[in-house]
Motif scaffolding. Sequence first.
Motif, mmCIF file in Angstrom:
data_model
loop_
_atom_site.group_PDB
_atom_site.id
_atom_site.type_symbol
_atom_site.label_atom_id
_atom_site.label_comp_id
_atom_site.label_asym_id
_atom_site.label_seq_id
_atom_site.Cartn_x
_atom_site.Cartn_y
_atom_site.Cartn_z
ATOM 1 N N VAL A 14 0.837 -1.201 0.000
ATOM 2 C CA VAL A 14 0.000 0.000 0.000
ATOM 3 C C VAL A 14 0.872 1.252 0.000
ATOM 4 C CG1 VAL A 14 -1.624 1.378 1.369
ATOM 5 C CG2 VAL A 14 -2.011 -1.060 1.080
ATOM 6 N N LEU A 15 1.892 1.251 0.844
ATOM 7 C CA LEU A 15 2.782 2.416 0.929
ATOM 8 C C LEU A 15 3.591 2.604 -0.348
ATOM 9 C CD1 LEU A 15 4.047 1.959 4.608
ATOM 10 C CD2 LEU A 15 2.233 3.461 3.782
ATOM 11 N N ARG A 73 1.259 3.959 -3.039
ATOM 12 C CA ARG A 73 0.873 5.328 -2.703
ATOM 13 C C ARG A 73 2.046 6.297 -2.886
ATOM 14 N NH1 ARG A 73 -2.318 5.430 2.832
ATOM 15 N NH2 ARG A 73 -0.235 5.677 3.705
ATOM 16 N N ASP A 103 4.663 6.444 -0.848
ATOM 17 C CA ASP A 103 5.191 6.861 0.454
ATOM 18 C C ASP A 103 6.567 6.285 0.746
ATOM 19 O OD1 ASP A 103 2.859 8.228 0.782
ATOM 20 O OD2 ASP A 103 1.978 6.862 2.247
ATOM 21 N N VAL A 131 -3.384 3.778 6.849
ATOM 22 C CA VAL A 131 -3.892 2.703 6.002
ATOM 23 C C VAL A 131 -5.112 2.101 6.680
ATOM 24 C CG1 VAL A 131 -3.396 0.430 5.012
ATOM 25 C CG2 VAL A 131 -1.630 2.201 5.030
#
Length: 210
Positions: free
Chosen positions: A27-28, A31, A33, A114
């Motif tokens: 997810v990071l 995204r 990040d 998240v």
Amino acid sequence: TGKPATSLRILTQNENGPCPLIALANVLILRGDVELGIPPSRSSISNDEITAVLANHILNQHHQSKSATDEDIDALLRMLPMLGEGLDVDIKFSSNFGFDVSSPASKLFNAFKVDLVHGWVVDSNNERELAHILKKRCRDTYEGAVEFVLGCDAASQGLVVEAQQGGQVGGKIQTGGNDEASPLDEETLREGKKAERASEMKVRGVASER
């Protein structure tokens, strides 16, 4: 959007198993990040390396915002290595986002901004009786449902589990006039819950290289 396409490397598993560490990292990554920081020639990465990437990210966020106490950050950092082994969560059946906000799992994912999401939702319009039982007798949680089933099984001297193993559905259990299942001794309840969590609800994660 007019922006040029970007090529990203995400994590997959080298063998089937737990996945919260991979899920959080991906997810990071998607995204924007974090970056894995490994050369293109490498095709694997260890749990420790992924954990270090996530730890550095949460520390940088903390230094910029100071939105959590140092003690909270220390607790989160101690949790990160455990994601390689799994993550215990207790869901609420009434919402896809239904988790105990005070639980370590919720605090960890919230720190990374998240969302935790699950699919064990009971439609109260189509399954009113089940939704009522879960709300009134089980605290609307998985842990509460396990306690209720074990309590009913103890009150019926094993008939609940026996019926499920035999493929029978829909029998009624007499739980007494106070509308509660008979209590179990703590050791039986603890062992039963442990077995249930291990076989059904434990959300686990490993990195792509052990």
